[in-house]
Design a protein around this motif. Structure first.
Motif, PDB file in Angstrom:
ATOM      1  N   PHE A 117      92.655  72.700  83.673  1.00 47.95           N
ATOM      2  CA  PHE A 117      91.728  72.892  82.561  1.00 47.95           C
ATOM      3  C   PHE A 117      91.633  71.595  81.776  1.00 47.95           C
ATOM      4  O   PHE A 117      92.637  70.908  81.557  1.00 47.95           O
ATOM      5  CB  PHE A 117      92.205  74.011  81.635  1.00 47.95           C
ATOM      6  CG  PHE A 117      91.701  75.365  82.019  1.00 47.95           C
ATOM      7  CD1 PHE A 117      90.355  75.656  81.894  1.00 47.95           C
ATOM      8  CD2 PHE A 117      92.555  76.326  82.505  1.00 47.95           C
ATOM      9  CE1 PHE A 117      89.871  76.902  82.248  1.00 47.95           C
ATOM     10  CE2 PHE A 117      92.087  77.575  82.869  1.00 47.95           C
ATOM     11  CZ  PHE A 117      90.739  77.861  82.741  1.00 47.95           C
ATOM     12  N   HIS A 121      88.213  70.654  75.905  1.00 47.61           N
ATOM     13  CA  HIS A 121      87.190  71.672  75.652  1.00 47.61           C
ATOM     14  C   HIS A 121      87.793  73.061  75.554  1.00 47.61           C
ATOM     15  O   HIS A 121      88.848  73.333  76.119  1.00 47.61           O
ATOM     16  CB  HIS A 121      86.146  71.652  76.772  1.00 47.61           C
ATOM     17  CG  HIS A 121      85.435  70.346  76.890  1.00 47.61           C
ATOM     18  ND1 HIS A 121      84.645  69.835  75.894  1.00 47.61           N
ATOM     19  CD2 HIS A 121      85.416  69.432  77.880  1.00 47.61           C
ATOM     20  CE1 HIS A 121      84.165  68.666  76.263  1.00 47.61           C
ATOM     21  NE2 HIS A 121      84.628  68.385  77.471  1.00 47.61           N
ATOM     22  N   ARG A 122      87.081  73.947  74.866  1.00 50.12           N
ATOM     23  CA  ARG A 122      87.553  75.324  74.722  1.00 50.12           C
ATOM     24  C   ARG A 122      87.485  76.051  76.058  1.00 50.12           C
ATOM     25  O   ARG A 122      86.622  75.763  76.891  1.00 50.12           O
ATOM     26  CB  ARG A 122      86.712  76.058  73.674  1.00 50.12           C
ATOM     27  CG  ARG A 122      86.914  75.505  72.285  1.00 50.12           C
ATOM     28  CD  ARG A 122      85.995  76.186  71.274  1.00 50.12           C
ATOM     29  NE  ARG A 122      85.892  75.382  70.067  1.00 50.12           N
ATOM     30  CZ  ARG A 122      86.751  75.440  69.052  1.00 50.12           C
ATOM     31  NH1 ARG A 122      87.745  76.301  69.095  1.00 50.12           N
ATOM     32  NH2 ARG A 122      86.621  74.657  68.019  1.00 50.12           N
ATOM     33  N   GLU A 139      84.045  77.758  77.079  1.00 55.06           N
ATOM     34  CA  GLU A 139      83.032  76.818  77.555  1.00 55.06           C
ATOM     35  C   GLU A 139      83.281  76.434  79.012  1.00 55.06           C
ATOM     36  O   GLU A 139      82.357  76.324  79.817  1.00 55.06           O
ATOM     37  CB  GLU A 139      83.045  75.549  76.694  1.00 55.06           C
ATOM     38  CG  GLU A 139      82.368  75.694  75.354  1.00 55.06           C
ATOM     39  CD  GLU A 139      80.922  76.108  75.498  1.00 55.06           C
ATOM     40  OE1 GLU A 139      80.203  75.519  76.325  1.00 55.06           O
ATOM     41  OE2 GLU A 139      80.512  77.058  74.795  1.00 55.06           O
ATOM     42  N   GLN A 140      84.553  76.230  79.340  1.00 55.56           N
ATOM     43  CA  GLN A 140      84.882  75.810  80.707  1.00 55.56           C
ATOM     44  C   GLN A 140      84.672  76.955  81.690  1.00 55.56           C
ATOM     45  O   GLN A 140      84.272  76.738  82.827  1.00 55.56           O
ATOM     46  CB  GLN A 140      86.320  75.306  80.767  1.00 55.56           C
ATOM     47  CG  GLN A 140      86.555  74.137  79.834  1.00 55.56           C
ATOM     48  CD  GLN A 140      87.889  73.456  80.083  1.00 55.56           C
ATOM     49  OE1 GLN A 140      88.199  73.059  81.197  1.00 55.56           O
ATOM     50  NE2 GLN A 140      88.687  73.316  79.039  1.00 55.56           N
ATOM     51  N   VAL A 141      84.955  78.183  81.227  1.00 55.48           N
ATOM     52  CA  VAL A 141      84.821  79.338  82.115  1.00 55.48           C
ATOM     53  C   VAL A 141      83.358  79.557  82.497  1.00 55.48           C
ATOM     54  O   VAL A 141      83.044  79.858  83.644  1.00 55.48           O
ATOM     55  CB  VAL A 141      85.427  80.593  81.447  1.00 55.48           C
ATOM     56  CG1 VAL A 141      85.007  81.857  82.178  1.00 55.48           C
ATOM     57  CG2 VAL A 141      86.949  80.477  81.414  1.00 55.48           C
ATOM     58  N   GLU A 196      80.887  77.291  82.305  1.00 63.13           N
ATOM     59  CA  GLU A 196      80.130  76.064  82.583  1.00 63.13           C
ATOM     60  C   GLU A 196      79.395  76.110  83.922  1.00 63.13           C
ATOM     61  O   GLU A 196      78.193  75.840  83.998  1.00 63.13           O
ATOM     62  CB  GLU A 196      81.061  74.858  82.551  1.00 63.13           C
ATOM     63  CG  GLU A 196      80.311  73.544  82.717  1.00 63.13           C
ATOM     64  CD  GLU A 196      81.246  72.346  82.711  1.00 63.13           C
ATOM     65  OE1 GLU A 196      82.442  72.533  82.960  1.00 63.13           O
ATOM     66  OE2 GLU A 196      80.760  71.232  82.469  1.00 63.13           O
ATOM     67  N   ALA A 197      80.115  76.491  84.993  1.00 64.60           N
ATOM     68  CA  ALA A 197      79.496  76.480  86.320  1.00 64.60           C
ATOM     69  C   ALA A 197      78.318  77.450  86.371  1.00 64.60           C
ATOM     70  O   ALA A 197      77.260  77.136  86.920  1.00 64.60           O
ATOM     71  CB  ALA A 197      80.534  76.824  87.381  1.00 64.60           C
ATOM     72  N   MET A 246      91.872  80.789  84.596  1.00 68.82           N
ATOM     73  CA  MET A 246      91.337  80.029  85.731  1.00 68.82           C
ATOM     74  C   MET A 246      90.708  80.992  86.733  1.00 68.82           C
ATOM     75  O   MET A 246      89.662  80.704  87.319  1.00 68.82           O
ATOM     76  CB  MET A 246      92.494  79.268  86.373  1.00 68.82           C
ATOM     77  CG  MET A 246      92.080  78.378  87.507  1.00 68.82           C
ATOM     78  SD  MET A 246      92.174  76.658  87.028  1.00 68.82           S
ATOM     79  CE  MET A 246      91.066  75.927  88.211  1.00 68.82           C
ATOM     80  N   MET A 300      87.474  81.929  85.428  1.00 67.72           N
ATOM     81  CA  MET A 300      86.517  80.839  85.611  1.00 67.72           C
ATOM     82  C   MET A 300      85.938  80.878  87.025  1.00 67.72           C
ATOM     83  O   MET A 300      84.753  80.637  87.221  1.00 67.72           O
ATOM     84  CB  MET A 300      87.228  79.504  85.370  1.00 67.72           C
ATOM     85  CG  MET A 300      86.342  78.297  85.417  1.00 67.72           C
ATOM     86  SD  MET A 300      87.041  76.960  84.432  1.00 67.72           S
ATOM     87  CE  MET A 300      88.099  76.187  85.623  1.00 67.72           C
TER      88      MET A 300
END
Lengths: 543, 335
Positions: free
Chosen positions: A108, A112-113, A116-118, A120-121, A169, A172
């Motif tokens: 990760f 970034h929070r 947002e990362q989860v 993003e894709a 993860m 995500m």
């Protein structure tokens, strides 16, 4: 209908740059073929270097560290993804095939929070709108059992625990609704009690979303809980492939059988505990910031025996070793050795006291000077403690190399030229060179593959028989405890929960923590996870 | 480490643990003040230790012992060093740097206008060079070890390798003498229209940009490449993100701290290190003013300039430190 993922004759190569030699091509994966249908889970199992992660990443047409796919086909829904251009491959990654890394803490982005990362894709591939993606993220956080799913995504990676990160993860990977997820050792870095929760969450999420998955691990007991089929790999080649039940209960190949039978009991416990060599009495220890890491710990270790200290990370087991060596003087309590009290601080101890207690670390890599040869590494304590030099020293180094079952040919090698198991053996030889009475072993096998670890454990036991050295063996692995310990100390949050002969500590009646710890260790058995979860459910409804 | 994060366990948490960010920023502020104080002593002491004497230089042939003593009394040089230092520091802290020995004008007033000119030049050089350097650094990473990367590297290295006066003269020859599209000298005066001012500083600005860009660009490139090998960049790649997005969104935020520090150093250089460029372009900035003062041993002016330069350096580096701290999410959002 074609299979979701169909791999044919996959061959993956990389270029190796051995020191002092011309670069050469090495084959990481050779002639591997398998199929995976929609909604199924295939477990890839093997030791490090077996090529399992490399195969997993190939499903995303990705080669880590210079690995390149040299031949074969990888069909995703009938389309060979190896023939696609970079842009089309980008369209598959993170949209149709997603990846869950071993260390979520590193995977990760700290800047970034999580939320947002989860999502993003999903946003970048225009799979859903921001509102839809956020809604799905909350749904996934909920089915993965994360705390406060509505607001969980607002946290930064450093604000949640390792087990939660691993689940995030997984969320995500699941968010864009992929056809396939590659899980690369998702629970290996976790404690046993955390691992079982994450394992259950992953299994539940896979069932709920009906995604197909490749599940990569070196732990057969873990993969048996989540997979439908298992493929055993060794040195880049397929050993055998079959249903979970067939692999566990009727392995066809010798290698698979060895994996299934790993860490069966190596020796019987010695019951006589009356004459302690090392005695730790009412030890408490604090960090410089005042935080108490050890509280009132008392235990003892007789000559020629093994005391296993078990606990999760943060339980204080490594700190106890630091206190015994004098690296962290205790705030209260005393340590005695051979009925003589030991000076608390390292710098005040005599050379002979230092010699009697030696250490073996988890990471042999970082415990050796990369610019010294095996001769220098093992020879150093010989010069320091015994003043040996020249031919006498060399002869003794060779003797020690014999003892650790490595030939004289290794004497002028550098650590970088040794395998993981060989490095650990050299570190053991260095400890033995001092002719210690106690060796503190801090997770010496947890970074090794099961069969290599087995070899190290057998070596340690043989050395114990020959030299009557005592081991204080720190581990989080109950199977190792069962295999080698005479006595066991269970630690939890800096306190000693349970201490005594192995047979007593590991049999009922249990205290709550030991019970939880023992029940969290995956057993090599189909349906174990369901049984444990069912038992837990019964308990919680019963209360 | 693991333990200190479990907040509930800690009985007496110190202020530092509860507000890590604030306490670190306050620490940096205090340090800067101490540093500035130390620098003031060094500047004053250094000038005190210089050989040569204003009175003898000023009087030249007519330096009779009586005349020298008179001037020394007039300038207050007969008072003890400590008294003079305290008086000077007290004035400096209230913005009064005394009067110039050479022309008996207020140093603060003279510096005011000059400093404004220098800042004007530095500001435009900065708003061009910083984004350009960071952008080029990112591009260099995107095309790592390929032609665009090499071109960016070679050009910026060439620019930093040439002495700045040489770059300045080259630009003058090409743009002012041969083609005539730029003006030279770059002299500005009070009441000059804004656009004329801009066109006057075009060449010195370009010189400064060329001189500072390589350092910042290369640091940006190195810092981002360092981060590119981390696991979260691989994660971004496996999400199928594009190269520029990976660099800008996933790598750059984690490479900020070293870049901020180098940017601050270069900004400080733009303010205090432009003496040569100002002289080449006959630009009435503070650097040129200081050079003039040194040649006539006008100590109050030299001291004032030195002190202001030091203050700028310390201030910009402090800002860089604080920004680098704020850029760390662990400190910005404690558990």
């Amino acid at each position: 209908m074609p299979d979701l993922l169909s791999v044919r004759n996959l061959k993956i190569e990389a270029t190796a740059y051995p020191p002092g030699e011309p670069p050469r091509t090495v084959t990481l994966v050779d002639n591997v073929s398998f199929d995976l249908t929609k909604g199924k889970v295939l477990g890839l199992i093997g030791e490090s270097g077996a090529g399992k992660s490399t195969i997993g990443l190939a499903a995303l047409a990705y080669g880590r560290g210079g690995a390149r796919i040299a031949g074969g086909q990888i069909g995703l829904n009938g389309q060979d993804i190896l023939t696609l251009g970079p842009k089309e491959i980008r369209g598959i990654r993170g949209a149709r095939v997603c990846y869950v890394a071993q260390s979520a803490a590193a995977a990760f982005n700290p800047a970034h929070r999580l939320g947002e990362q989860v999502i993003e894709a999903s946003l970048r591939h225009r799979i859903m709108s921001r509102a839809e993606a956020e809604k799905r993220a909350v749904y996934l956080f909920r089915i993965l059992g994360l705390p406060e799913p509505e607001t969980f995504g607002r946290r930064f990676p450093h604000q949640v625990s390792g087990g939660q990160l691993q689940r995030a993860m997984t969320a995500m990977a699941l968010c864009p609704n992929p056809e396939l997820i590659v899980f690369d050792e998702p629970t290996t870095a976790l404690d046993a009690t955390t691992q079982i929760d994450v394992l259950a969450a992953i299994k539940h999420a896979i069932e709920e979303t009906r995604t197909a998955a490749l599940y990569i691990t070196h732990d057969l007991a873990v993969v048996a809980q989540v997979s439908d089929d298992i493929m055993v790999l060794r040195r880049g080649r397929t050993v055998e492939c079959g249903s979970v039940r067939q692999i566990i209960e009727m392995p066809r190949e010798e290698y698979t059988r060895a994996l299934v039978n790993v860490r069966q009991s190596i020796r019987q416990e010695t019951a006589d505990q009356s004459d302690p060599l090392l005695k730790v009495e009412k030890i408490s220890a604090r960090y410089p910031n005042g935080f108490e890491v050890l509280h009132d710990v008392s235990l003892h270790l007789p000559k020629g025996q093994t005391l296993a200290i078990v606990g999760e990370s943060g339980s204080g087991k490594s700190t106890l070793a630091r206190v015994i060596t004098g690296l962290l003087p205790p705030s209260e309590g005393r340590i005695s050795f051979n009925r003589k009290e030991l000076t608390p601080a390292l710098k005040d101890r005599s050379k002979d006291d230092l010699r009697r207690i030696q250490l073996i670390y988890q990471m042999a890599d970082t415990a050796m000077n990369p610019r010294q040869t095996v001769r220098d590494i093992i020879g150093r304590p010989l010069t320091f403690y015994y003043g040996l030099r020249g031919a006498v020293k060399t002869a003794r180094v060779k003797e020690l190399l014999d003892q650790i079952e490595m030939g004289n040919g290794f004497i002028d090698r550098y650590p970088a030229e040794l395998s993981g198991g060989q490095k650990q053996r050299v570190v053991i030889a260095r400890a033995l060179a001092a002719q210690p009475e106690v060796i503190l072993c801090d997770e010496p096998t947890s970074a090794l593959d099961p069969l290599v670890a087995q070899g190290i454990l057998e070596l340690l036991m043989r050395l114990q028989k020959e030299t009557a050295v005592s081991y204080l063996f720190i581990t989080h692995d109950i199977a190792i405890v069962r295999a080698i310990a005479d006595s066991v100390a269970v630690m939890h949050r800096g306190r000693l929960v349970r201490f005594g002969p192995r047979s007593k500590v590991l049999s009922p009646p249990f205290d709550d923590y030991t019970d939880l710890l023992l029940k969290s260790v995956p057993e090599m058995e189909v349906g174990w996870l369901e049984r444990v979860l069912e038992a837990r459910r019964m308990e919680s409804t019963g209360n | 480490m693991i333990h200190s994060s479990k907040a509930g366990f800690m009985s007496g948490r110190t202020l530092r643990q509860r507000f890590p960010l604030l306490s670190m920023i306050i620490q940096r502020l205090l340090l800067s003040v101490v540093l500035l104080f130390a620098v003031s002593i060094v500047i004053f002491g250094g000038i005190e230790a210089l050989p040569g004497d204003f009175a003898t230089t000023y009087l030249g042939q007519s330096a009779t012992p009586q005349a020298v003593a008179n001037i020394r009394t007039e300038l207050g040089l007969n008072k003890p060093v400590v008294t003079r230092y305290v008086e000077w520091l007290g004035g400096a802290l209230t913005g009064d740097f005394g009067t110039s020995w050479a022309n008996r004008n207020s140093v603060s007033e003279q510096i005011g206008g000059r400093l404004g000119n220098s800042l004007f030049l530095a500001f435009f050089a900065a708003i061009i060079s910083v984004p350009l350097a960071v952008g080029l650094g990112m591009l260099a990473v995107l095309f790592r070890n390929r032609l665009p990367d090499r071109i960016i590297n070679i050009v910026s290295l060439a620019a930093i390798s040439l002495p700045e006066f040489f770059v300045g003269y080259l630009l003058i020859v090409w743009f002012a003498v041969n083609t005539g599209i730029a003006t030279f000298p770059a002299t500005v005066y009070d009441g000059m229209p804004f656009l004329d001012r801009l066109s006057a500083i075009a060449l010195p600005t370009a010189t400064l940009v060329l001189v500072v860009i390589a350092h910042m660009m290369r640091m940006t490139r190195a810092a981002i490449i360092n981060v590119m090998s981390s696991a979260y960049v691989e994660t971004a790649e496996l999400k199928g993100l594009g190269g520029l997005r990976i660099i800008a969104r996933h790598a750059a935020p984690n490479a900020l701290a070293p870049v901020i520090n180098v940017v601050a150093l270069n900004l400080a250089y733009l303010v205090v290190g432009v003496v040569v460029v100002e002289v080449v372009f006959v630009y009435p900035g503070i650097g040129q003013y200081m050079v003039d003062a040194v040649s006539v041993r006008d100590m109050p002016v030299v001291q004032a300039c030195g002190f202001i330069f030091a203050a700028f350096y310390i201030f910009l580096n402090m800002i860089a430190d604080i920004l680098a701290i704020i850029a760390n999410p662990r400190l910005r959002h404690p558990r």
